[in-house]
Motif scaffolding. Structure first.
Motif, short mmCIF file in Angstrom:
data_model
loop_
_atom_site.label_atom_id
_atom_site.label_comp_id
_atom_site.label_asym_id
_atom_site.label_seq_id
_atom_site.Cartn_x
_atom_site.Cartn_y
_atom_site.Cartn_z
N ASN A 148 0.80 -1.40 0.00
CA ASN A 148 0.01 -0.22 -0.16
C ASN A 148 0.84 1.20 0.18
OD1 ASN A 148 -2.33 -1.23 0.06
ND2 ASN A 148 -2.40 -1.30 2.05
N ASN A 149 1.53 1.57 0.96
CA ASN A 149 2.16 2.86 1.45
C ASN A 149 3.35 2.99 0.42
OD1 ASN A 149 0.33 3.26 3.51
ND2 ASN A 149 1.74 2.88 4.96
N GLY A 153 3.76 5.54 -2.88
CA GLY A 153 4.97 6.51 -2.87
C GLY A 153 5.69 6.15 -4.20
N ALA A 154 5.83 5.03 -4.80
CA ALA A 154 6.65 4.83 -5.92
C ALA A 154 5.52 5.43 -7.02
CB ALA A 154 6.77 3.18 -6.30
N GLN A 155 4.40 5.43 -7.21
CA GLN A 155 3.45 5.98 -8.17
C GLN A 155 3.90 7.54 -8.33
OE1 GLN A 155 -0.04 7.21 -6.51
NE2 GLN A 155 -1.13 7.37 -8.36
N GLN A 156 4.15 8.14 -7.13
CA GLN A 156 4.51 9.60 -7.21
C GLN A 156 5.72 10.01 -7.92
OE1 GLN A 156 4.71 11.00 -2.97
NE2 GLN A 156 2.58 10.51 -2.60
N ALA A 157 6.68 9.02 -8.21
CA ALA A 157 7.80 9.45 -9.08
C ALA A 157 7.54 9.51 -10.56
CB ALA A 157 8.65 8.08 -8.69
N PHE A 158 6.31 8.90 -10.87
CA PHE A 158 5.84 9.08 -12.30
C PHE A 158 4.63 9.96 -12.22
CE2 PHE A 158 8.41 5.27 -13.14
CZ PHE A 158 9.08 6.02 -14.21
N TYR A 216 8.54 5.98 6.34
CA TYR A 216 7.89 4.86 5.79
C TYR A 216 7.80 3.82 7.00
CZ TYR A 216 7.32 6.72 1.08
OH TYR A 216 6.96 7.62 0.08
N ASP A 217 9.23 3.55 7.46
CA ASP A 217 9.47 2.45 8.47
C ASP A 217 8.42 2.69 9.68
OD1 ASP A 217 11.57 1.65 6.87
OD2 ASP A 217 13.18 2.96 7.97
N ASP A 326 14.60 15.41 -4.52
CA ASP A 326 13.10 15.21 -4.77
C ASP A 326 12.91 13.82 -5.69
OD1 ASP A 326 12.20 17.48 -3.52
OD2 ASP A 326 12.14 18.70 -5.39
N VAL A 327 13.66 13.67 -6.58
CA VAL A 327 13.45 12.41 -7.14
C VAL A 327 13.73 11.23 -6.24
CG1 VAL A 327 14.22 10.87 -9.07
CG2 VAL A 327 13.44 13.45 -9.37
N MET A 328 15.05 11.23 -5.78
CA MET A 328 15.46 10.27 -4.86
C MET A 328 14.64 10.04 -3.71
SD MET A 328 18.63 8.99 -5.66
CE MET A 328 19.07 8.57 -4.46
N THR A 329 13.89 11.09 -3.30
CA THR A 329 12.92 10.85 -1.96
C THR A 329 11.76 10.07 -2.51
OG1 THR A 329 13.57 12.77 -0.95
CG2 THR A 329 11.59 11.96 -0.32
N ALA A 330 11.22 10.37 -4.05
CA ALA A 330 10.18 9.54 -4.49
C ALA A 330 10.50 8.25 -4.65
CB ALA A 330 9.65 10.46 -5.68
N LEU A 331 11.81 8.03 -5.00
CA LEU A 331 12.39 6.56 -5.49
C LEU A 331 12.61 5.73 -4.29
CD1 LEU A 331 14.30 7.37 -8.76
CD2 LEU A 331 11.91 7.01 -8.46
N VAL A 332 12.61 6.20 -3.16
CA VAL A 332 12.81 5.37 -1.90
C VAL A 332 11.94 4.53 -1.87
CG1 VAL A 332 12.60 5.11 0.63
CG2 VAL A 332 14.14 7.10 -0.65
N SER A 333 10.51 4.38 -2.17
CA SER A 333 9.46 3.55 -2.14
C SER A 333 9.69 2.44 -3.28
CB SER A 333 8.19 4.22 -2.70
OG SER A 333 7.99 5.17 -1.61
N PHE A 334 10.46 2.80 -4.63
CA PHE A 334 10.71 1.76 -5.42
C PHE A 334 11.75 0.98 -5.00
CE2 PHE A 334 8.89 4.45 -8.99
CZ PHE A 334 8.16 3.48 -9.75
#
Length: 638
Positions: A148-149, A153-158, A216-217, A326-334
């Protein structure tokens, strides 16, 4: 041997509070390439979205120029027609921009929701292939959080990140070009103040990246606690021990950490710096530009246009200054999602695996089987366990050169003290785990050479506490055979000695059994599990303490149902009540992971070995209890 008992050989528990992913400061190699592969099916939407953002940015840059014309040639030139005409053009641009926003939202949602669907589907399918050991170690809430979360979060990257980067870049380019045309000197002065904001903004951005990982943790830990405590078993345990106040405090503690990290994220926002610097810049432009307008070197319309552009410039420029963060933060979820996908299942199907032939005898053979439970790093992730992991010591061997054979259509009982390895043996037959040494064969074929679907279609299992989904009786039974008709379901229920009960229920087959079947008694749930087994019609049946915790009346009903279920099938039966296995064709006695003795009931009693000792231990209290009333009825001197 129970799974819990098998874990005992791994060593003592040690606390573990640091998530490995939280300590990494950079993405794993290859992450970007994998992300691009996820986005490839949506290339057309990405291109369309980019084009729309470009048109949107161009239209946005045109509006201040129209304001300039309205003031310079309309208002100051007292040309009412021009004022009205240009105002209508501005309104038309606003309508077009709103329409573009809708199409942009559609493209962005198609990309984002498509990615969510793809990633959730892949993660869920991957988790279904994970071995049983994975689920005995990981927290359900942590897994749900990944689905879920982290996927969101990964979706936000795109969606958010991609659209923001493209939009900000194009807006900054068009705005700067227009400002330079109007007054390159004022533009240069306005840009001089930009570093006052960029330097603290970059530091804030790096802190936000670390805070996002921690957020996230903490959310995963809170979700894990919710999942455990709000389930029927967890809620029952809390109530039985009267620990609701302690649970309230524990949850408040975790929720407070989530609250605090949210406040920290808000305080690190760059809005304060942006408002401060932007306000100072506007004041500077109005001051210097106003003096030029008074002197006649700059038109009033140009001054208004410049200040309008200035408010459109700082936001995109400051956002672009931290685009990497910003990109790195969004890609943490990926990365967190890929961490799960990269964990290889310990039990895998061979590429050349074959189906069990229909005409193969359903014999089950253990050939010098040895087994040790896998180490923690082989089956799990520290980030999915949170509270504790086991020491990475070499696990103790659970089974030692075990050899036994169940002939097709015969019943073999596995008996022995707790922790002897009984359940472990049956888990190896179904390939919940793979043997460490030796082999297990069904119909003469090594189970590792069979397809997992074929193997598990051939085996039916009834455990001590069978699981029921929170669904109807019909749905739970059809889980064994989705194409089963209601008539076949009723026949299975009759054979399982429970149709009369189901028939009396108000909703009949549509009765919802509750989470894990908690609306049913133990005996009713066992008989439903047997009915499910009969619908599956497996060739091999495994019973793991199927009557261990039933009252006498329920046990009688279940035994009748089991007699039908076992008829003509190869059966492996684990039982602590030795009275239930007297008629077994073969009894295998286990002790400490080794075969202590084998034989029929009377033969083993005659040997006066471990089986005879276990039998006497079980029945001596019963015989003494039966003798006590008789003794109490004797009169004095009798």
């Amino acid at each position: 041997m129970s799974l819990q008992g098998g874990f005992g050989g791994w060593g003592a528990m040690r606390s573990f509070t640091r998530d490995r992913s939280a300590t990494r400061q950079h993405l794993a190699p290859g992450t970007t390439k994998r992300i691009v592969s996820f986005a490839r099916p949506y290339t057309s939407f990405v291109v369309t979205l980019t084009a729309l953002l470009a048109v949107d940015a161009a239209l946005g840059a045109t509006t201040p120029l129209l304001f300039r014309e309205i003031i310079n040639h309309g208002v100051l030139g007292r040309d009412a027609v021009r004022v009205v005409t240009l105002a209508l053009v501005v309104g038309g641009i606003a309508v077009v921009t709103a329409g573009l926003g809708l199409v942009e939202r559609y493209c962005g949602s198609r990309i984002g929701e498509g990615l969510i669907f793809d990633m959730r589907s892949q993660v869920f399918a991957h988790l279904q292939r994970m071995p049983l050991a994975f689920f005995t170690r990981t927290q359900t809430g942590a897994l749900v959080s990944r689905l879920n979360n982290d996927v969101l979060g990964a979706q936000q990257a795109f969606t958010s990140t991609l659209s923001n980067v493209v939009s900000n870049l194009l807006t900054a380019v068009f705005t700067l070009a227009a400002m330079v045309v109007l007054s390159w000197r004022i533009t240069l002065v306005a840009l001089v103040m930009l570093p006052l904001f960029l330097l603290p903004a970059r530091w804030v951005g790096r802190r936000l990246q670390a805070i996002t990982r921690e957020s996230y943790d903490l959310n995963a830990q809170m979700n894990a606690m919710l999942t455990e405590r709000l389930g029927v078993s967890g809620a029952l345990l809390v109530k039985l021990f009267g620990r609701h106040e302690r649970e309230d405090q524990a949850f408040q503690g975790r929720a407070a950490r989530v609250r605090d990290i949210g406040v920290t994220q808000a305080m690190y926002s760059r809005v304060f710096f942006l408002l401060l610097v932007a306000s100072l810049s506007v004041a500077l432009v109005y001051g210097w530009g106003g003096l030029q307008a008074v002197a006649g070197t700059l038109s009033v319309g140009s001054l208004v246009a410049l200040t309008a552009y200035l408010t459109r410039l700082y936001g995109p420029l400051t956002a672009l200054s931290n685009v990497h963060v910003d990109v790195m933060t969004a890609l943490v979820s990926f990365e967190r999602v890929f961490e799960v996908l990269d964990l290889e299942p310990l039990v895998r199907e061979h590429p050349d695996a074959r189906d069990l032939p229909d005409d193969a005898p359903a014999s089950v053979e253990f050939d010098r089987v040895t087994f040790s439970y896998p180490r923690a790093e082989e089956v799990s992730l520290a980030s999915l366990e949170t509270v504790a992991v086991l020491d990475q010591t070499t696990p103790a061997q659970v089974l030692h050169e075990v050899s036994a054979r169940a002939e097709a259509g015969r019943l073999v009982a596995l008996v022995g003290p707790s922790g002897a390895g009984k359940t472990t043996m049956t888990n190896l037959v179904t390939r919940m785990y793979d043997v460490t040494g030796g082999a297990i064969r069904i119909g003469g074929i090594d189970v590792r050479d069979l397809s997992l679907t074929s193997l598990r279609d051939a085996i039916g299992v009834v455990t001590q506490d069978p699981h029921m989904f929170h669904d109807t009786i019909r749905a739970n039974l059809r889980y064994a055979r989705p194409d089963a008709t209601d008539e076949e379901i009723v026949q299975a229920l009759r054979a399982a000695q429970i149709w009369s009960l189901v028939e009396r229920l108000g909703d009949g087959l549509d009765t919802v059994v509750g989470e894990r079947g908690y609306r049913l008694s133990g005996g009713e749930k066992q008989r439903l599990a047997i009915a499910r087994l009969l619908l599956k019609a497996p060739r091999v049946v495994i019973l793991d303490e199927a009557t261990a915790h039933l009252d006498s009346e329920s046990e009688v009903a279940v035994q009748k149902a089991l007699a039908t279920a076992l008829r003509g099938r190869t059966s492996l039966v684990i039982a602590h009540r030795l009275s239930t296995v007297r008629d077994a064709d073969l009894i295998v006695v286990l002790d400490g992971g080794r075969v202590a003795e084998t034989g029929a009931h009377e033969e083993l009693l005659a040997r006066a070995g471990l089986y005879a000792e276990l039998y006497r231990t079980q029945f001596r209290p019963q015989q003494e209890a039966e003798g006590s009333p008789a003794d109490s009825r004797r009169g004095p001197g009798s």
